[in-house]
Design a protein around this motif. Sequence first.
Motif, mmCIF file in Angstrom:
data_model
loop_
_atom_site.group_PDB
_atom_site.id
_atom_site.type_symbol
_atom_site.label_atom_id
_atom_site.label_comp_id
_atom_site.label_asym_id
_atom_site.label_seq_id
_atom_site.Cartn_x
_atom_site.Cartn_y
_atom_site.Cartn_z
ATOM 1 N N SER A 226 30.319 73.658 51.166
ATOM 2 C CA SER A 226 29.424 73.441 49.803
ATOM 3 C C SER A 226 28.664 72.171 49.682
ATOM 4 C CB SER A 226 30.635 73.744 48.673
ATOM 5 O OG SER A 226 31.492 72.649 48.782
ATOM 6 N N ASN A 227 27.722 72.303 49.161
ATOM 7 C CA ASN A 227 26.916 71.279 48.793
ATOM 8 C C ASN A 227 26.635 71.136 47.451
ATOM 9 O OD1 ASN A 227 25.655 72.081 51.642
ATOM 10 N ND2 ASN A 227 25.612 69.964 51.444
ATOM 11 N N GLN A 228 26.996 70.065 46.663
ATOM 12 C CA GLN A 228 26.792 69.924 44.955
ATOM 13 C C GLN A 228 26.535 68.512 44.752
ATOM 14 O OE1 GLN A 228 29.981 71.348 46.580
ATOM 15 N NE2 GLN A 228 30.511 68.946 46.950
ATOM 16 N N ASP A 229 26.118 68.453 43.506
ATOM 17 C CA ASP A 229 26.090 67.087 42.932
ATOM 18 C C ASP A 229 27.506 66.353 43.052
ATOM 19 O OD1 ASP A 229 23.662 67.542 42.329
ATOM 20 O OD2 ASP A 229 24.043 68.213 40.270
ATOM 21 N N ALA A 230 27.537 65.084 43.000
ATOM 22 C CA ALA A 230 28.858 64.177 43.159
ATOM 23 C C ALA A 230 29.720 64.360 42.076
ATOM 24 C CB ALA A 230 28.081 62.765 43.239
ATOM 25 N N ALA A 231 28.937 64.571 40.679
ATOM 26 C CA ALA A 231 29.765 65.082 39.581
ATOM 27 C C ALA A 231 30.540 66.027 39.774
ATOM 28 C CB ALA A 231 28.919 64.750 38.298
ATOM 29 N N ASP A 232 30.200 67.114 40.385
ATOM 30 C CA ASP A 232 30.735 68.375 40.509
ATOM 31 C C ASP A 232 31.652 68.669 41.684
ATOM 32 O OD1 ASP A 232 29.442 69.198 38.245
ATOM 33 O OD2 ASP A 232 27.627 69.758 39.327
ATOM 34 N N GLY A 233 31.486 67.596 42.594
ATOM 35 C CA GLY A 233 32.127 67.855 44.036
ATOM 36 C C GLY A 233 33.761 67.344 43.791
ATOM 37 N N PRO A 234 34.598 67.815 44.674
ATOM 38 C CA PRO A 234 35.867 67.084 44.739
ATOM 39 C C PRO A 234 35.888 65.639 45.182
ATOM 40 C CG PRO A 234 35.382 68.543 46.429
ATOM 41 C CD PRO A 234 34.538 68.628 45.566
ATOM 42 N N CYS A 239 28.946 67.060 49.817
ATOM 43 C CA CYS A 239 28.999 68.185 50.839
ATOM 44 C C CYS A 239 30.390 68.087 51.375
ATOM 45 C CB CYS A 239 28.186 67.708 52.080
ATOM 46 S SG CYS A 239 28.241 68.674 53.504
ATOM 47 N N THR A 240 31.117 69.320 51.183
ATOM 48 C CA THR A 240 32.328 69.282 51.483
ATOM 49 C C THR A 240 32.508 70.756 52.499
ATOM 50 O OG1 THR A 240 33.007 68.962 49.065
ATOM 51 C CG2 THR A 240 34.647 69.831 50.416
ATOM 52 N N ARG A 241 33.527 70.771 53.517
ATOM 53 C CA ARG A 241 34.179 71.572 54.380
ATOM 54 C C ARG A 241 35.263 72.218 53.879
ATOM 55 N NH1 ARG A 241 30.702 71.430 58.782
ATOM 56 N NH2 ARG A 241 29.630 69.611 59.221
ATOM 57 N N TRP A 242 35.419 73.337 53.499
ATOM 58 C CA TRP A 242 36.519 73.975 52.826
ATOM 59 C C TRP A 242 37.223 74.726 53.929
ATOM 60 C CZ3 TRP A 242 37.771 72.969 47.965
ATOM 61 C CH2 TRP A 242 37.111 72.325 47.112
ATOM 62 N N ALA A 243 38.474 75.014 53.759
ATOM 63 C CA ALA A 243 39.403 76.003 54.568
ATOM 64 C C ALA A 243 40.236 76.776 53.422
ATOM 65 C CB ALA A 243 40.145 75.290 55.614
ATOM 66 N N VAL A 244 39.980 77.872 53.077
ATOM 67 C CA VAL A 244 40.835 78.702 52.131
ATOM 68 C C VAL A 244 41.459 79.826 52.502
ATOM 69 C CG1 VAL A 244 39.058 77.561 50.206
ATOM 70 C CG2 VAL A 244 38.579 79.568 51.085
#
Length: 271
Positions: A226-234, A239-244
């Motif tokens: 996922s790519n998002q603004d810093a205010a919206d990211g964990p 840029c975050t790599r997720w495993a769900v």
Amino acid sequence: MSVYCTVCGTRRAESANYCTHCEAGFEESHPTRSTEAPASYGQGWYVGATVALAVAVTLVIIGLNALIVHSVNGTIEDSDSRIFGSKLDSNGYVVPAEGNPTSEEAPTWSPPPTEYVTTEPTFEPTPDPTPTPEPTLGNELVSITPEAAQNPAASAVIELLTTYYRAINDHDYLTYQAQQTRAAQALLTRPDFATGFRSTVNSEVVVQALTPTADGRLLASVTFTSNQDAADGPKSQTCTRWAVGKFLKGRSPALLIDKAPKTYKATFDPC
């Protein structure tokens, strides 16, 4: 006294009234010849006349034969005809023509010898059969591993997750909610959806495994970026790599994303 016939000169037999050759009568009124017969009469003259006639006929026949042969040869020569490469001579016999073979038989034709070229047979290796490619599943947004693709529900899972993650990227709340059960829908309201995903764009979604759970659901182990603004990211990540894990409920193809167990937690790392 012997006498001779005054017509043909044949000697008269004694006491005969008619000539034995020409049957002329011997009468007292006809003068008869006595003593010896004249040199031009008698059997010798008859034989001589017969021989002369035979000779004359033979000469005529030979002349006619020569004339016919000459005519035939002339016709053959004019038309350049040949009897098996020969012609007739003056006596009517077949002789070889000049410049032609002396054999009386017609020339025979023989086909030219056929050349046989012996070549070594060539053997080309048999190509290995091309393996039938396995059906490819997925699209530009969602893909699946070969192991997970063996599950009968793989196609339905890809379709569900494609619609789900596209709804997030398009900020389409209604479509997003439609891919979940009622229990899952209650976890995120419209305002929360608008705030949480306002700058999020998901990509590289991969279905890593599909395994059944103890309660009869199907667990889809998914990784994505996922790519998002810093205010919206964990942790202010852009840029975050997720495993769900997505717990799927229902029967294929009617699958929906259900609420995860309370003990379940997703993992993430910065890109």
